[in-house]
Design a protein around this motif. Sequence first.
Motif, PDB file in Angstrom:
ATOM      1  N   SER A 126     -27.940  24.735 -14.922  1.00 48.64           N
ATOM      2  CA  SER A 126     -28.213  23.432 -15.906  1.00 48.64           C
ATOM      3  C   SER A 126     -29.208  22.559 -14.988  1.00 48.64           C
ATOM      4  N   ALA A 146     -32.789  23.927 -14.915  1.00 50.08           N
ATOM      5  CA  ALA A 146     -33.274  23.570 -16.284  1.00 50.08           C
ATOM      6  C   ALA A 146     -33.429  22.092 -16.245  1.00 50.08           C
ATOM      7  N   VAL A 185     -27.386  27.701 -23.624  1.00 48.40           N
ATOM      8  CA  VAL A 185     -27.030  26.243 -23.604  1.00 48.40           C
ATOM      9  C   VAL A 185     -27.234  25.764 -22.157  1.00 48.40           C
ATOM     10  N   ARG A 186     -26.689  26.551 -21.071  1.00 49.47           N
ATOM     11  CA  ARG A 186     -26.854  26.390 -19.890  1.00 49.47           C
ATOM     12  C   ARG A 186     -28.288  26.422 -19.587  1.00 49.47           C
ATOM     13  N   LEU A 202     -30.653  25.300 -21.293  1.00 50.87           N
ATOM     14  CA  LEU A 202     -31.260  24.348 -21.916  1.00 50.87           C
ATOM     15  C   LEU A 202     -31.049  23.043 -21.142  1.00 50.87           C
ATOM     16  N   GLY A 203     -30.390  23.073 -19.935  1.00 60.06           N
ATOM     17  CA  GLY A 203     -30.146  22.163 -18.964  1.00 60.06           C
ATOM     18  C   GLY A 203     -28.923  21.528 -19.322  1.00 60.06           C
ATOM     19  N   TYR A 204     -27.936  22.118 -20.225  1.00 61.72           N
ATOM     20  CA  TYR A 204     -26.667  21.173 -20.243  1.00 61.72           C
ATOM     21  C   TYR A 204     -25.877  21.826 -19.460  1.00 61.72           C
ATOM     22  N   HIS A 205     -24.777  20.867 -18.881  1.00 66.40           N
ATOM     23  CA  HIS A 205     -23.877  21.429 -17.908  1.00 66.40           C
ATOM     24  C   HIS A 205     -22.622  21.753 -18.612  1.00 66.40           C
TER      25      HIS A 205
END
Lengths: 641, 429, 246, 391
Positions: free
Chosen positions: C76, C79, D258-259, D261-264
């Motif tokens: 993440s 990203a 989701v990961r 997409l930049g979400y932790h």
Amino acid sequence: MRSALFALILMVCGVPAVKAETLQPILQTYATEIAKPSRKTVGETIDTIAASGLPQVTAFLEQWSEKNIWQRTDGTFFVATAAGDSLSLTDMDTQIKTTAPKSDFKQLKPNGGVRRLIATALVQFQLLDPDLTRRKTAVASIARRPEAAQLIPLMASIDGEVDVVLKARKIQLANFLSARFATETQDRIAAINSLSADTSVEARAVLNQILTTTTGVAGTAPQGNIAAILDPMVAPDSSYGALVESKLAPPKQTVSDIKKVLEANIIEGRIAGFPLAQMDDPLMREAAYSALAAQDSVPTLITKELRDAALFSHVFYEIYAEPNAQITAAAEVARKSADNHVTTAQFADLTLDALSLASIFFLAAIGLAITFGVMGVINMAHGEFIMMGAYTGYVVQLFIPNYTVSIFVALPLAFAVTFLAGVVMERLVIRRLYHRPLETLLATFGVSIALQQLAKNVFGTQARPLTSPDWLAGAWIINDVIQISFIRIAIFILALLFLCLIIYILKKTRLGLEVRAVTQNPGMASSMGINPDRINMMTFGLGSGIAGIAGVAIGLYAKVTSEMGSDYIVQSFMTVVVGGVGNVWGTLAGAAMIGFGQKGIEWLNPSNTLAAQTYMILFVILFIQFRPKGIVALKGRAAGD
Amino acid sequence: MSIRSTLLSTISAGVLSVASSAALAECAAPIKVGVLHSLSGSMAISETTLKDAMLMLIEQQNTKGGLLGCELEAVVVDPASDWPLFAEKARELLTVNQVDVIFGNWTSVSRKSVLPVIEELNGLLFYPVQYEGEESSKNVFYTGAAPNQQAIPATDYFLEELGVEKFALLGTDYVYPRTTNNILESYLKDKGIAADDIFVNYTPFGQSDWATIVADVVSLGEDGKQVGVISTINGDANIGFYKELAAAGISADDIPVVAFSVGEEELSGLDTSSLVGHLAAWNYFQSAESEANTDFIAAWKAFAGEERVTNDPMEAHFIGFNMWVNAATEAGTTDVDAVRSAMYGQVYPNLTGGTAVMLPNHHLAKPVLIGEIQADGQFDIISQTTEVPGDAWTDFLPASAVLKSDWKDLGCGMYNVETETCVQLTSNY
Amino acid sequence: MNTLLEVSGVSVSFDGFKAINNLSIQIGEAELRAVIGPNGAGKTTFMDIVTGKTKPDEGYVIWGEKSLSLLDMNESQIAQAGIGRKFQKPTVFEKQTVRENITMALKNPRSPLDLLFNRAAPDTEDRVRAVSDDIGLTDALDQLSGALSHGQKQWLEIGMLLAQDPRLLLVDEPAAGMSATEREQTTDILVRAAKKRAVVVVEHDMEFVRRLNCKVTVLHQGSVLAEGSLDHVTKNQDVIDVYLGR
Amino acid sequence: MERTFIAKNPSILWFLLGLSVFTVLVTIFSEAAGSSVVSTSFLKILGKTLCLCLVAIAMDVVWGYCGILSLGHFAFFGIGGYAIGMWLMYDRTKDIVVGSLENNILPPTPDEITIAIGTQIFGVVGSSEFPLIWAFSHSLPLQLLAVVLVPGALALVFGWLAFRSRVTGVYLSILTQAMTLALSLYLFQNDTGLRGNNGLSGLQNIPGLEAVSQATLSLWFFWASAFALGAGYVFFAWMLAGKFGSVIRAIRDNETRVRFLGYHVETYKLFIFTTTAMIASIAGALYYPQAGIINPAEIAPIASIYLAVWVAIGGRGRLYGAVIGAVFVSLMSSWFTGGSAPDINLGFYLVKWTDWWLILLGLTFVGVTLFFPKGIGGLFDLISNYREKQQ
């Protein structure tokens, strides 16, 4: 044969052949003691009876010990056996047999303590008995209650002993006895030295008996065989207690003593001038007490300083009961050496226990290693398959009373039953859920509670017996410390067997090849002509079938109840997960880790098995953090993340 | 697990009417007797027997003409081995079904769950199982054994008759073994047994891995002292324990074991041939020889089935129920306070001979029996004491030695004899 | 041209099989790059390494002006640093609407508390619309994305990448299973996207790569076999060997 | 365009309306209001059921929405019960002890008071010492804080460890189950200081409120439970309505995506896991004073599995589904085990529901999982689909 026996006893014991007398009058003299014997008082009676030298004594004592003596309401004693409502009686003196209704008689039931005394009294008659079992009984009795007087007859009986095993045992016992009771110091020390490598409980008992100490306190160290001078400050309060007990110091007041004194000295709401309301402070209470003591109305308060002063002005010591310092010194050396041997042996025993526990976990989990590990199906009913196997064993024993035969029938039958159950469950439930693995958990949980309740309805909630054949009943005894029951060894072997079998099936057979193909790529496998439905069914059946066999084994060593499966299910899943999914070797490693871990923790905290289980689970949870894929992990894309 | 059975149970109290053969005199309403025993869950096997025993006793009483001219009616509910549910069902029995007395409970924890409810609503409970003591409730009559009626005599037997010098106290980890072992430890120390000679171990419910513990017990003999095991191991765990004991070749002559929770029923899960000579202490064994017992066993088999066995808690219910009937007859009412006053001093014959007396501390005076296991799974009674009065507060723990229970004269179950005050009127849960 | 991403000397092996072997690639800013190679050449593993899914056994992966090492960051974080990735199979959240899918991807603070308490960023609607216009899904905004056609799902996924406003876009076989017209539109979207950012396309289909008209890197057995324009690399003898078989 | 979450999801209003009407009706017909339609014991059952609904909602959020099949949420429920139970036991006992010590000639020292309380509470397990774990039991605010913080901290630590090392799916379920087992074994130990197998009892007597009848107290707890359920429902509905909910559901469907997409993802899971653990604990803290006793058996892994089953039967991924599931299963279970379900005589065999109910329940799980993955709540979909078609 019997008369020969009598003659032999008479010869050995050197009792002069008196004219035939009857036993009954002697027994009547002690009728109350015989009818209601107590360990503390019966010894004398037994001795008197034995000393009469009558040939009937042995038989009487033996029958008494076996609860075969009955007393008629008039007080007469008979040897009798009950059959329904009547008794067949044998007169002890005349050997005349009669029958009589049971209601006129009362059975004598000497308790265990009395029976042990009887056995000791019988030793002198039995030690040279031609019957091997009688001689064995006599030797066992000496071992249980060693007495100084037994040393000489025992020694005398060694040379004539024909049974090799018993002879060795007699020599060993004689050695124990001479270590404690021999008259010559030399003999005792020699015997003691020979015990330094003996790990048996009996040998250690001998040494510990010789080294018995008592603690004492005095103004100066006394004469005698002193074992140690103690530091009173290790446990000052109990040391002071010892002083008080020897009347060398006044008793120390407890909190409630002070309280009682204060309560008794309330004058107009004050105690020695202190207002009552201040007495909720312990310091004020002590102050008030001291004030009272200053008025000489109560004994002085023993403060910490006073206590310590008293302790320092006395010597606390440990003294041997054995006066001869040479002997105690030799015994100390022997005990130390024996202790080292015992520690090593204990470690070996713990390892065996751990190995056994690991093999039980492995056996319980190996089926899961296939259904969960290879197929990825969560089968919460796995424990219930174990239970089904155990109940199969129980039912088989109902029909086949021979335990050996029934075990060999039960094992394959348990496999067949659970294999079938597994196949049915796979077809009806699991098959529809391969793409929803989490939901197999729910559905199989439903199956699990249904099966558990079904077992309750059929067999009841009570535990059912599953008895192992005689050749599995005992234990393999290396020495008194290292021993393991045969049934655990059998489980261990069974576990090994299954390990090999499964490895073989997965690696070397067509089925194994197809299983691996289907689990890795079902689409490709089916295009190569493998029927994945059939393979899944077979694999699941295999895993379940092994659970059934595990059930028989577990039932043999523990219990058979409807809830036995749930004891193993969480542990089994943890075993598979810890070991590494998809690998039978991993399951082995997992079982070994959990088994050894649990025993290790138990060893650290021996009084609490529950804590060991708790900490083991915590350890497993932490372990998963560091090796999320288990001990034997698959790497790369095959791991499928 | 209480959860799956919480809703709407008010409407669900199963009312079981026991038909009476005798036509009873006109009576406003039948007298209701609550039966609060688990019929499902893990305790069902033990408690269902007691429910059946109660139904039998009520039927017998109705045949005799009922009580105070009224028919007795059993109200049977199922608390499902779920401790919070016991409280819920007790409240239901007392408020919704309006029962006059409750016979019930087996485990201590279930009793502790019911206590506040019974005391709040001033109900009356007869508790039939041997327990750890240290409790006295105005609303409970304890017809099972207190520790001094089971554990202490058994320990005396070990000390006196078997000459045991070193003790292994093995128990399942819950309140009964904990408290009993505490009392015994203190008692043994009073008797001059050193702390080093007492080995205490607790195992979880259903423990099956006994190898290490049995080995530990064997090694206790290493200083040449006679070792004895006092077992408060509960239920299924006994099976594994005795199997391991047998496998290790330990006979009752080497290391005797006396158990407080092993009865005829537990032994049926085992091959007892290798356990002959090990002991159990109870107030009743089926093998007790008396006319009353023969009749009771016959009636029970006729009522429940030929294969059924009798046990100690059944005798407790037998005595408790009959005492209650007599007390209510004497009082002329089933009102709880009146019956309670009439209970003190009630006398009823034991099934094992002698008579039981209800003491002001709500416990019975009963004889203590020690039996040796026989190959057929029954017990051979080898020792029987005279009646021992039950003691709510043990004399062997300092905190409770000063406490006394006397509901008759002092009107207090937790009376401190030192300060001469009543600590509390409710019981400690 | 500034270097945006530098992969140098990277190797990784699975159970003894070397998937990537001493691989070095540089991607510049606002560059369109195609990576081609036969099956097992290491194309997907290369992407896995850049996006943090796989950690290499050795080598460096350096990112941006500040020369951050991507190997120290998790997925993440990478990203968020500006690398977007599109998978081979279209992976959109089928049980949510197109609007929800895009909204989720929009470049905004991404901590749970931000999401809970700063719900209504005023320009959200406009940004969603801008993205949906770009990928031609404005009419389908309130549809469940599970109901979209295969091609539309691919575009939605590209749209979600665009909504993240990344500086580097890794696209794995975007044209797989598409009709000819759909391919054309996909090419358009990618070429447009590459104007403002670097785009790396992994593709089998030579026709598609030709239409992208960009620099091509050929991978073989985990390392770079050739690099340059498509015409240049297709004349390379090694590449011909690899593709046509030995 | 941005509407309030309630407007987006009108079922919240329906739920609150239903709950309020139900609460008012029960109040009117309760013993405290002079009616006898709803007995006190039934009122307690209703209150407890509301608490169970609350924990079911929490389970639905963590599993149905976020895809974490936690087999540990009933353990958090139990911890809440223990936390509040400690204060209830301590304070009630203290009142009794202080009252009795007042009769002493000497005023008691603080030590004497502590020992006397200890003897009262721990006499049952043969001790009089206060374990460290009881350090805050004298203070209601601190124990209330513990109701939220202890399970919160436990969930945080456990979740952090588990999510950090990417334990997911089935493995996570097994791990949470192991945690639950460890916790219940821990509590079973007498050495733990929470009275072992006996647990904490007499919790229905609220210190300082001895004068208030159980009828009234039960009503108060019923109200509190209804309020907590309503508040919990609205809280979760609010949480899940916006983009946050969108991310949570996305994690359930495809965590990896989701990961990227930049979400932790781990933070989100941890957030959900911890929050739901806290809510579960609050539900427990309300439940056990109504039940009167808490003990380790309540926390056993099987209870948590049952919790998952309610949610599955009610319908995952919709909050009201969890409520329906909890009510439905406990209601059925109670009816069948209560003895009022008529036995069926087959002539050759008498089917007693106490014996056969669990088998029926087990088979129901299987059936629902296989054929109605949407649970009872799925029926609502069928109805609304049908309506749409009609229009």
